[in-house]
Design a protein around this motif. Structure first.
Motif, short mmCIF file in Angstrom:
data_model
loop_
_atom_site.label_atom_id
_atom_site.label_comp_id
_atom_site.label_asym_id
_atom_site.label_seq_id
_atom_site.Cartn_x
_atom_site.Cartn_y
_atom_site.Cartn_z
N THR A 1 0.90 -1.05 0.03
CA THR A 1 -0.09 -0.11 -0.03
C THR A 1 0.94 1.28 0.12
N VAL A 2 0.43 2.66 -0.12
CA VAL A 2 0.97 3.66 -0.13
C VAL A 2 1.55 3.69 1.38
N GLU B 1 9.08 0.88 -7.41
CA GLU B 1 7.93 0.46 -6.45
C GLU B 1 6.74 1.28 -6.62
N ALA B 2 7.09 2.65 -6.67
CA ALA B 2 5.91 3.88 -6.84
C ALA B 2 5.18 3.85 -8.31
N VAL B 3 6.05 3.44 -9.41
CA VAL B 3 5.34 3.10 -10.57
C VAL B 3 4.45 1.94 -10.56
N LEU C 1 2.92 0.78 -7.91
CA LEU C 1 1.66 0.92 -7.08
C LEU C 1 0.55 1.90 -7.87
N VAL C 2 0.94 2.68 -8.54
CA VAL C 2 0.41 3.87 -9.17
C VAL C 2 -0.39 3.13 -10.49
N ALA C 3 0.48 2.02 -11.11
CA ALA C 3 0.07 1.38 -12.31
C ALA C 3 -1.36 0.41 -11.78
N ARG C 4 -0.73 -0.31 -10.75
CA ARG C 4 -1.92 -1.30 -9.97
C ARG C 4 -3.12 -0.58 -9.62
N GLU C 5 -2.99 0.62 -9.00
CA GLU C 5 -4.05 1.53 -8.39
C GLU C 5 -5.21 1.65 -9.83
N LEU C 6 -4.25 2.20 -10.91
CA LEU C 6 -4.98 2.63 -11.90
C LEU C 6 -5.87 1.60 -12.84
N THR D 1 9.68 -0.44 -18.38
CA THR D 1 9.74 0.90 -18.23
C THR D 1 11.08 1.71 -18.06
#
Length: 170
Positions: A8-9, A27-29, A31-36, A71
């Motif tokens: 999680t964030v 890891e941030a990328v 996380l954002v991709a997963r949430e999107l 990426t």
């Protein structure tokens, strides 16, 4: 990477503070991709993950399929949600074709534009050992190129033929 899929964030921030997360940007990328992806598939389905919404739900989730995503920050292993019925889900930020496939298509089209016959292009593809490019696919690409050129009124595309005196001599 299985632990990274459920991060999680708050978990990412805690690991950055503790110095345990070496590759924060990757890891941030992820996380954002997963949430999107979760937001997109929830909108397509008509319900959030685990939500009971019989009135607005179009279909149900049916697990995940893995896909590597190349990426600038490195390769990220995505888990793309699957739907039980209807059209399959494809994330908006991914390209349907990989760069290598586009390069192969460009080579095939370039050969055809330069006057190489479809049969010779087929042989070229076979000699390169490319499994995904069938003879039907090569013919379809060439036909599509011919259709585009017929729209412009010039017929089959050919490389310009040098005329006497048009090329500078060395």
């Amino acid at each position: 990477m299985a632990d990274g899929q459920s991060m999680t964030v708050a978990g990412v921030v805690a690991q950055v503070r503790d110095g345990r997360l070496e590759d924060f940007v990757r890891e941030a990328v992820a996380l954002v991709a997963r949430e999107l992806m979760e937001a997109e598939v929830s909108a397509e389905i008509g319900a959030e993950l685990g939500e009971v919404a019989p009135g607005s739900r179009v279909t149900h989730r049916n697990g995940y399929r893995p896909r590597a995503w190349e990426t600038r920050v490195g390769e990220i292993e995505l888990l793309i949600p699957k739907k039980r019925s209807g059209s399959s889900y494809f994330p908006c930020f991914l390209e349907p074709r990989r760069r290598s496939e586009r390069a192969i298509v460009a080579v095939v089209l370039e050969a055809y534009v330069n006057g190489v016959s479809t049969r010779k292009v087929d042989r070229l593809v076979e000699q390169l050992g490319i499994d995904g490019m069938t003879k039907d696919r090569v013919s379809a690409l060439c036909r599509a190129l011919d259709d585009r050129s017929s729209c412009s009124g010039s017929g089959r595309w050919r490389a310009p033929t040098p005329m006497c005196g048009s090329m500078p001599s060395r």
